[in-house]
Enzyme design. Structure first.
Site, short mmCIF file in Angstrom:
data_model
loop_
_atom_site.label_atom_id
_atom_site.label_comp_id
_atom_site.label_asym_id
_atom_site.label_seq_id
_atom_site.Cartn_x
_atom_site.Cartn_y
_atom_site.Cartn_z
N SER A 2 -41.53 12.43 -41.34
CA SER A 2 -40.08 12.49 -41.09
C SER A 2 -39.70 11.89 -39.74
O SER A 2 -40.05 10.74 -39.46
CB SER A 2 -39.56 13.91 -41.26
N HIS A 23 -49.04 17.29 -36.75
CA HIS A 23 -48.40 17.84 -35.56
C HIS A 23 -47.87 19.22 -35.88
O HIS A 23 -47.23 19.42 -36.92
CB HIS A 23 -47.24 16.92 -35.13
N HIS A 25 -46.44 23.20 -33.97
CA HIS A 25 -46.06 23.96 -32.77
C HIS A 25 -46.79 25.31 -32.83
O HIS A 25 -46.18 26.35 -32.59
CB HIS A 25 -44.55 24.15 -32.70
N ASP A 48 -68.18 22.31 -32.13
CA ASP A 48 -68.44 21.83 -33.49
C ASP A 48 -67.52 20.67 -33.88
O ASP A 48 -67.88 19.83 -34.70
CB ASP A 48 -68.23 22.97 -34.50
N HIS A 99 -44.88 20.32 -25.12
CA HIS A 99 -44.49 20.12 -26.51
C HIS A 99 -45.50 20.81 -27.44
O HIS A 99 -45.24 21.93 -27.87
CB HIS A 99 -44.36 18.61 -26.78
N TYR A 155 -75.65 19.24 -40.48
CA TYR A 155 -74.98 20.50 -40.74
C TYR A 155 -74.40 20.54 -42.15
O TYR A 155 -73.95 19.53 -42.67
CB TYR A 155 -73.85 20.69 -39.72
#
Ligand SMILES: [Zn+2]
Length: 161
Positions: A2, A23, A25, A48, A99, A155
């Protein structure tokens, strides 16, 4: 993405290995971003996935905010990593100052996984700092990173479907 499309585009243009960006918050990662402190490597959960601290950018300048804000939000990450694709692969995330976290990976799913891990290690780091930080031995961290990444990785459970 967006409104954040331009942020994603700037990361894709700078780092050829990136195929997905996430992204959030998320609370604990944002706490580090707001304090403008990198998330330090304090244990193997961090090591890790992130081969070093999750770094934090400089604050955007008035000029960077006034024009092309979303693109410049990506550019401060690109500048932070010196446009180095290897660094972007070894530490697949960064905090934009005041941010929050941006993470990335080979595809969207990997970038989301890195966002979840970034938040988890930020929460663990905050608790560890509250208790009193002990710098972990580098050889233990290196072992955890290299057993999951690079030519000698082993791993996991390769026999599983
Ligand atoms: Zn945001």
């Amino acid at each position: 993405p967006s409104t954040d499309t331009e942020t994603h585009r700037s990361l894709y243009l700078a780092f050829p290995s990136i195929g997905g960006v996430t992204h959030t918050h998320s609370t604990h990662a944002v706490a580090f971003a707001q304090a403008r402190r990198p998330i330090p490597v304090l244990g193997t959960t961090h090591a890790d996935t992130f081969n070093g601290p999750v770094p934090v950018t400089e604050a955007l300048t008035p000029e960077q905010c006034a024009r092309d804000y979303e693109y410049n939000t990506g550019q401060v990450i690109v500048d932070l990593l010196d446009r180095d694709d290897r660094r972007a692969r070894e530490v697949p995330g960064a905090l934009v100052a005041h941010h929050g976290p941006f993470t990335w990976g080979a595809d969207a799913t990997a970038s989301l996984e890195h966002a979840i891990i970034c938040e988890a290690v930020a929460e663990m780091a905050l608790h560890t700092i509250a208790l009193g930080t002990v710098v972990p031995p580098q050889h233990v961290l290196d072992r955890h990173y290299t057993r999951k990444h690079g030519p000698d990785a082993y791993y996991g459970n390769p026999g599983a479907a």
